[in-house]
Design a protein around this motif. Structure first.
Motif, PDB file in Angstrom:
ATOM      1  N   ASN A  40      -6.901 -28.659 -21.999  1.00 23.75           N
ATOM      2  CA  ASN A  40      -7.983 -28.783 -23.234  1.00 23.75           C
ATOM      3  C   ASN A  40      -8.471 -30.309 -22.859  1.00 23.75           C
ATOM      4  N   GLY A  41      -9.387 -30.319 -22.197  1.00 25.11           N
ATOM      5  CA  GLY A  41      -9.640 -31.799 -21.490  1.00 25.11           C
ATOM      6  C   GLY A  41     -10.967 -32.595 -22.356  1.00 25.11           C
ATOM      7  N   PRO A  42     -11.706 -33.325 -21.964  1.00 21.85           N
ATOM      8  CA  PRO A  42     -12.508 -34.541 -22.585  1.00 21.85           C
ATOM      9  C   PRO A  42     -13.690 -33.770 -23.169  1.00 21.85           C
ATOM     10  N   THR A  43     -14.357 -34.174 -24.174  1.00 23.95           N
ATOM     11  CA  THR A  43     -15.540 -33.577 -24.753  1.00 23.95           C
ATOM     12  C   THR A  43     -16.515 -34.651 -23.979  1.00 23.95           C
ATOM     13  N   SER A  44     -16.254 -35.881 -23.585  1.00 27.95           N
ATOM     14  CA  SER A  44     -17.207 -37.111 -22.956  1.00 27.95           C
ATOM     15  C   SER A  44     -17.343 -36.659 -21.513  1.00 27.95           C
ATOM     16  N   ASP A  45     -18.889 -36.862 -21.167  1.00 28.24           N
ATOM     17  CA  ASP A  45     -18.986 -36.671 -19.845  1.00 28.24           C
ATOM     18  C   ASP A  45     -18.525 -37.646 -18.849  1.00 28.24           C
ATOM     19  N   GLY A  46     -17.901 -38.705 -19.331  1.00 26.48           N
ATOM     20  CA  GLY A  46     -17.282 -39.860 -18.630  1.00 26.48           C
ATOM     21  C   GLY A  46     -15.925 -39.437 -17.951  1.00 26.48           C
ATOM     22  N   ASN A  47     -15.590 -38.285 -18.601  1.00 21.78           N
ATOM     23  CA  ASN A  47     -14.201 -37.943 -17.988  1.00 21.78           C
ATOM     24  C   ASN A  47     -14.381 -36.223 -17.766  1.00 21.78           C
ATOM     25  N   GLY A  48     -13.263 -35.728 -17.116  1.00 18.33           N
ATOM     26  CA  GLY A  48     -13.248 -34.508 -16.687  1.00 18.33           C
ATOM     27  C   GLY A  48     -12.049 -33.931 -16.824  1.00 18.33           C
ATOM     28  N   ALA A  49     -11.790 -32.517 -17.096  1.00 18.61           N
ATOM     29  CA  ALA A  49     -10.223 -31.864 -17.204  1.00 18.61           C
ATOM     30  C   ALA A  49      -9.668 -31.980 -15.678  1.00 18.61           C
ATOM     31  N   LEU A  50     -10.318 -32.246 -14.456  1.00 25.19           N
ATOM     32  CA  LEU A  50      -9.601 -32.606 -13.539  1.00 25.19           C
ATOM     33  C   LEU A  50     -10.402 -33.954 -12.983  1.00 25.19           C
ATOM     34  N   ASP A  51      -9.651 -34.707 -12.191  1.00 23.76           N
ATOM     35  CA  ASP A  51     -10.187 -35.880 -11.643  1.00 23.76           C
ATOM     36  C   ASP A  51      -9.279 -36.265 -10.387  1.00 23.76           C
ATOM     37  N   TYR A  52      -9.709 -36.242  -9.285  1.00 33.50           N
ATOM     38  CA  TYR A  52      -9.049 -36.792  -8.156  1.00 33.50           C
ATOM     39  C   TYR A  52      -9.914 -37.347  -7.273  1.00 33.50           C
ATOM     40  N   MET A  53      -9.338 -38.402  -6.014  1.00 35.68           N
ATOM     41  CA  MET A  53      -9.949 -38.932  -5.259  1.00 35.68           C
ATOM     42  C   MET A  53      -9.752 -38.420  -3.845  1.00 35.68           C
ATOM     43  N   GLY A  54      -8.722 -37.565  -3.658  1.00 30.30           N
ATOM     44  CA  GLY A  54      -8.589 -37.296  -2.498  1.00 30.30           C
ATOM     45  C   GLY A  54      -8.964 -35.808  -2.192  1.00 30.30           C
ATOM     46  N   SER A  55      -7.910 -34.858  -2.124  1.00 28.71           N
ATOM     47  CA  SER A  55      -8.020 -33.333  -2.023  1.00 28.71           C
ATOM     48  C   SER A  55      -7.159 -32.723  -3.165  1.00 28.71           C
ATOM     49  N   PHE A  56      -7.768 -31.431  -3.804  1.00 25.30           N
ATOM     50  CA  PHE A  56      -6.901 -30.794  -4.702  1.00 25.30           C
ATOM     51  C   PHE A  56      -6.418 -29.423  -3.842  1.00 25.30           C
ATOM     52  N   THR A  57      -5.399 -29.131  -3.276  1.00 27.39           N
ATOM     53  CA  THR A  57      -5.023 -27.950  -2.639  1.00 27.39           C
ATOM     54  C   THR A  57      -4.219 -27.026  -3.675  1.00 27.39           C
ATOM     55  N   LEU A  58      -4.678 -25.883  -3.845  1.00 20.59           N
ATOM     56  CA  LEU A  58      -3.970 -24.968  -4.932  1.00 20.59           C
ATOM     57  C   LEU A  58      -3.802 -23.602  -4.267  1.00 20.59           C
ATOM     58  N   ASP A  59      -2.351 -23.529  -3.864  1.00 20.18           N
ATOM     59  CA  ASP A  59      -1.903 -22.432  -3.345  1.00 20.18           C
ATOM     60  C   ASP A  59      -1.142 -21.502  -4.161  1.00 20.18           C
ATOM     61  N   GLY A  60      -1.080 -21.776  -5.332  1.00 17.85           N
ATOM     62  CA  GLY A  60      -0.343 -20.831  -6.264  1.00 17.85           C
ATOM     63  C   GLY A  60      -0.208 -21.249  -7.645  1.00 17.85           C
ATOM     64  N   GLY A  61       0.435 -20.431  -8.560  1.00 21.80           N
ATOM     65  CA  GLY A  61       0.275 -20.503  -9.910  1.00 21.80           C
ATOM     66  C   GLY A  61      -0.917 -20.283 -10.797  1.00 21.80           C
ATOM     67  N   PHE A  62      -1.053 -20.409 -11.892  1.00 26.15           N
ATOM     68  CA  PHE A  62      -2.058 -20.420 -13.059  1.00 26.15           C
ATOM     69  C   PHE A  62      -2.696 -21.534 -13.443  1.00 26.15           C
ATOM     70  N   LEU A  63      -4.003 -21.822 -13.394  1.00 27.09           N
ATOM     71  CA  LEU A  63      -4.748 -22.779 -14.062  1.00 27.09           C
ATOM     72  C   LEU A  63      -5.670 -22.462 -14.843  1.00 27.09           C
ATOM     73  N   VAL A  64      -6.001 -22.906 -16.042  1.00 25.29           N
ATOM     74  CA  VAL A  64      -7.317 -22.914 -16.873  1.00 25.29           C
ATOM     75  C   VAL A  64      -7.299 -24.235 -17.678  1.00 25.29           C
ATOM     76  N   ALA A  65      -8.577 -24.773 -17.202  1.00 24.24           N
ATOM     77  CA  ALA A  65      -8.833 -26.262 -17.491  1.00 24.24           C
ATOM     78  C   ALA A  65     -10.433 -26.090 -18.387  1.00 24.24           C
ATOM     79  N   VAL A  66     -10.477 -26.594 -19.284  1.00 25.26           N
ATOM     80  CA  VAL A  66     -11.814 -26.616 -20.006  1.00 25.26           C
ATOM     81  C   VAL A  66     -11.942 -28.046 -20.412  1.00 25.26           C
ATOM     82  N   GLY A  67     -13.309 -28.526 -20.516  1.00 26.45           N
ATOM     83  CA  GLY A  67     -13.718 -29.879 -20.849  1.00 26.45           C
ATOM     84  C   GLY A  67     -15.311 -30.239 -20.747  1.00 26.45           C
ATOM     85  N   SER A  68     -15.506 -31.450 -20.574  1.00 21.99           N
ATOM     86  CA  SER A  68     -16.774 -31.835 -20.389  1.00 21.99           C
ATOM     87  C   SER A  68     -17.674 -31.391 -19.008  1.00 21.99           C
ATOM     88  N   ALA A  69     -18.782 -31.289 -18.853  1.00 24.47           N
ATOM     89  CA  ALA A  69     -19.440 -30.962 -17.534  1.00 24.47           C
ATOM     90  C   ALA A  69     -19.608 -32.040 -16.699  1.00 24.47           C
TER      91      ALA A  69
END
Length: 638
Positions: free
Chosen positions: A483-512
């Motif tokens: 349950n992420g930010p409501t402000s557009d200055g941040n995000g539920a996910l934030d990274y500077m390289g890569s985000f490699t997703l190969d398994g598991g379960f993820l649900v992320a909500v927040g600002s757009a």
């Protein structure tokens, strides 16, 4: 059939969100009755395979036979009787001079009575052990330490069963010359000191420290209460606690081992017992390694999180640190602190800290235990590496939840609430440290910075970014709910390289405004939906395949404008329908429904899954690497 009456009212809310990659594993059935039952199967075997070992993996404390000897009968025992202003002695190995008794030989000495203004001195040139049995003594001193070990091979203080002893010193010490600074504690030893027995000892330290030794300090058992104007309990080379009930109220550090000259010293090991610590500065501070194997620890440092650190109005002021009660100090006010490493292997740890709850200049490893942390700064901060293999970690309040250059989560149950980033991967020292403290504000983006999620259950409530990496993210299993930010200055996910997703379960909500998805090098599919305006908290969203297989039903706890889901159930070539509102008959946990069935919602849009990253609508938004909308991604309303 789901209702589509209000589809035209909702379709206008949808836009495209950029995509990024990550992976988490969750087990779910494919039928409507039990779909969405996101059960995390944390395999003990898998956790063990991923578990990193540290030097703290073996107990730091070692106990000799005389450390464990708390017997009260000895045929050669000498008797020291305190008679107010005088002392009587029966036996050999000690001399009396007025209100001072000096023990000069190893042996067993039973002490009883009251001494209004005097001192017990141990000054033995021999290597043997001097054992003092405190049989309900009450010793005060108006100019120095009531119990002073000037020289001995080892001293063991045994607290006689069922007896309560008291020791109190002066607010000002008188030394023989200006260059003499010891003793400096109500009970002070130049040599190894052990405390055992099943009695009770109360120490009132009005000058400096409560109980202190320049060598090793071991507490085997007993009930010990210390009130000190400076440090409560101090073992320069080490502190080892095997059992007992220890209560400390200290103006500075609660427990401290501060030998900085030898990397094998300056250690603290807690193997059991109950510790209740109120400290003006750090709760427990080890110069090198701090290990907790078992026991119950309750710690308040720096006045607690209500006094969360203040940055004196600097441009770095954010989150909890802006509260009007925040302390303004260059002192460290952490819960558990180590210069090299912290290793948690068990126990129950409750911390309320003005500064970081756990902080290590090197690494932190959590192999087991239950941690409940409330912090005015970071919940858990390690400069180089943080590894969580098992256990339960709850961060009720923090500025940033967990933070390190490399974070590896192999298992465990994590629940993190933060006013800024919940999980933050950043290289260097503590970015959120108080202005003027060592190691601040020098985090940098780095190819070596990494967040690895291999298993576990992770629930995040973040005012800033949910998962934030100044590097890359790899996700291979587990369950992650953001349950992420409501402000557009941040995000539920934030990274500077890569985000490699190969398994598991993820649900992320927040600002757009800064919404991201896993990257296209992922092997597990992700789906991102961006709305044109915020949707109210508590609004149910339901994803299912066009054949009726439920994928996820989720209720965000805060207003949101984007939602990202990734699940093994999302496959190439399927169509995923998104419904808004409705009801569910299943069990609700952390916003997710398991079991039961969904009904009564409004179909918002349908998305054809033709690539590993799918976004809703036909709009802008940039992917990492400068790409636009993922190829093949598109939406179709119906």
């Amino acid at each position: 059939m789901k209702k589509i009456t209000y589809f035209f009212l909702l379709l206008g809310l949808l836009l495209v969100l950029p995509a990024c990659a990550g992976n988490i594993v969750v087990n779910s059935t494919s039928d409507e009755e039990s779909a969405g039952a996101w059960v995390v199967e944390q395999s003990a075997t898998a956790a063990a395979e991923n578990r990193a070992t540290t030097e703290a993996g073996t107990a730091l404390g070692e106990y000799d036979a005389d450390d464990l000897d708390a017997s009260l009968d000895d045929p050669a025992m000498a008797l020291i009787r305190l008679n107010g202003d005088t002392i009587s002695f029966e036996g050999s190995g000690a001399t009396v001079n007025g209100s001072t008794v000096t023990i000069t030989s190893p042996g067993v000495y039973s002490v009883s009575g009251t001494l209004n203004d005097g001192q017990i001195v141990v000054d033995s040139a021999e290597d043997g052990t001097v054992r003092l049995i405190l049989n309900g003594v009450n010793i005060s001193n108006s100019s120095s330490a009531p119990i002073y070990v000037a020289n001995a091979g080892k001293v063991v203080i045994t607290l006689a069963d069922g007896m309560h002893s008291y020791v109190s010193d002066a607010s000002t010490y008188v030394y023989a010359s200006a260059d003499v600074t010891e003793p400096n504690a109500a009970i002070f030893s130049n040599d190894d000191l052990t405390m055992n027995g099943n009695g009770t000892l109360t120490v009132n330290a009005n000058y400096n420290n409560g109980i202190a030794t320049d060598d090793d300090l071991k507490i085997v058992s007993g009930t010990i209460l210390v009130k000190a104007v400076h440090d409560g309990i101090k073992g320069k080379d080490s502190i080892a606690i095997r059992d007992g009930t220890i209560t400390v109220n200290a103006g500075s550090d609660g427990l401290q081992a501060d030998n900085a000259e030898d990397v094998e010293k300056g250690t603290i090991s807690i193997e059991g017992g109950t510790l209740n610590i109120i400290a003006g500065l750090d709760g427990i501070q080890a110069e090198t390694t701090l290990a907790v194997y078992a026991g119950n620890l309750t710690i308040s440092s720096g006045g607690g999180s209500a006094n969360g650190i203040s940055k004196n109005g600097s441009q770095n002021d954010r989150g909890l640190q802006n509260n009007q009660n925040a302390v303004s100090s260059t002192e460290s006010m952490k819960g558990l602190k180590a210069g090299i490493a912290i290793h948690i292997l068990g126990g129950v740890i409750n911390i309320d800290s003005a500064d970081d709850s756990l902080n290590a200049n090197g690494s932190i490893t959590v192999d087991d235990g239950v941690l409940n942390l409330t912090s005015g700064d970071d919940g858990v901060h390690a400069n180089t590496a943080l590894t969580i293999n098992a256990g339960t970690l709850t961060i009720n309040q923090s500025y940033e939840g967990i933070e390190s250059a490399v974070i590896t989560i192999n298992g465990g149950n994590l629940r993190i609430t933060s006013s800024d980033d919940a999980i933050n991967v950043a290289g260097g020292n503590d970015q959120s440290a108080l202005g003027g403290r060592p190691g601040q504000n020098d985090f940098t983006a780095n190819a070596n910075n990494y967040l690895y999620i291999n298993d576990g259950y992770i629930y995040l409530d973040a005012g800033g970014d949910g998962l934030d990496s100044n590097g890359s993210i790899d996700m291979n299993g587990g369950t992650v709910i953001v349950n992420g930010p409501t402000s557009d200055g941040n995000g539920a996910l934030d990274y500077m390289g890569s985000f490699t997703l190969d398994g598991g379960f993820l649900v992320a909500v927040g600002s757009a405004g800064m919404a991201m998805t896993p990257t296209a090098d992922s092997t597990q599919h992700s789906l991102l939906v961006n709305f044109t305006s915020q949707v109210a908290a508590g609004t149910m969203l339901h994803f299912e395949s066009s054949d009726g297989t439920a994928i996820v039903t989720f209720i965000p706890t805060k207003n949101y404008q984007s939602i990202l889901i990734s699940s093994p159930l999302i496959q190439d070539g399927m169509t995923v329908d998104l419904y808004y509102g409705g009801t569910h008959t299943g069990t609700l946990t952390d916003g997710l429904y398991s079991g039961g069935a969904y009904s009564g919602g409004t179909l918002v849009t349908s998305l054809d899954i033709t690539s590993v990253i799918t976004g809703s609508g036909m709009g802008g938004g940039m992917l990492p690497g400068g790409g636009g909308m993922p190829g093949g991604a598109g939406g179709r309303g119906r």
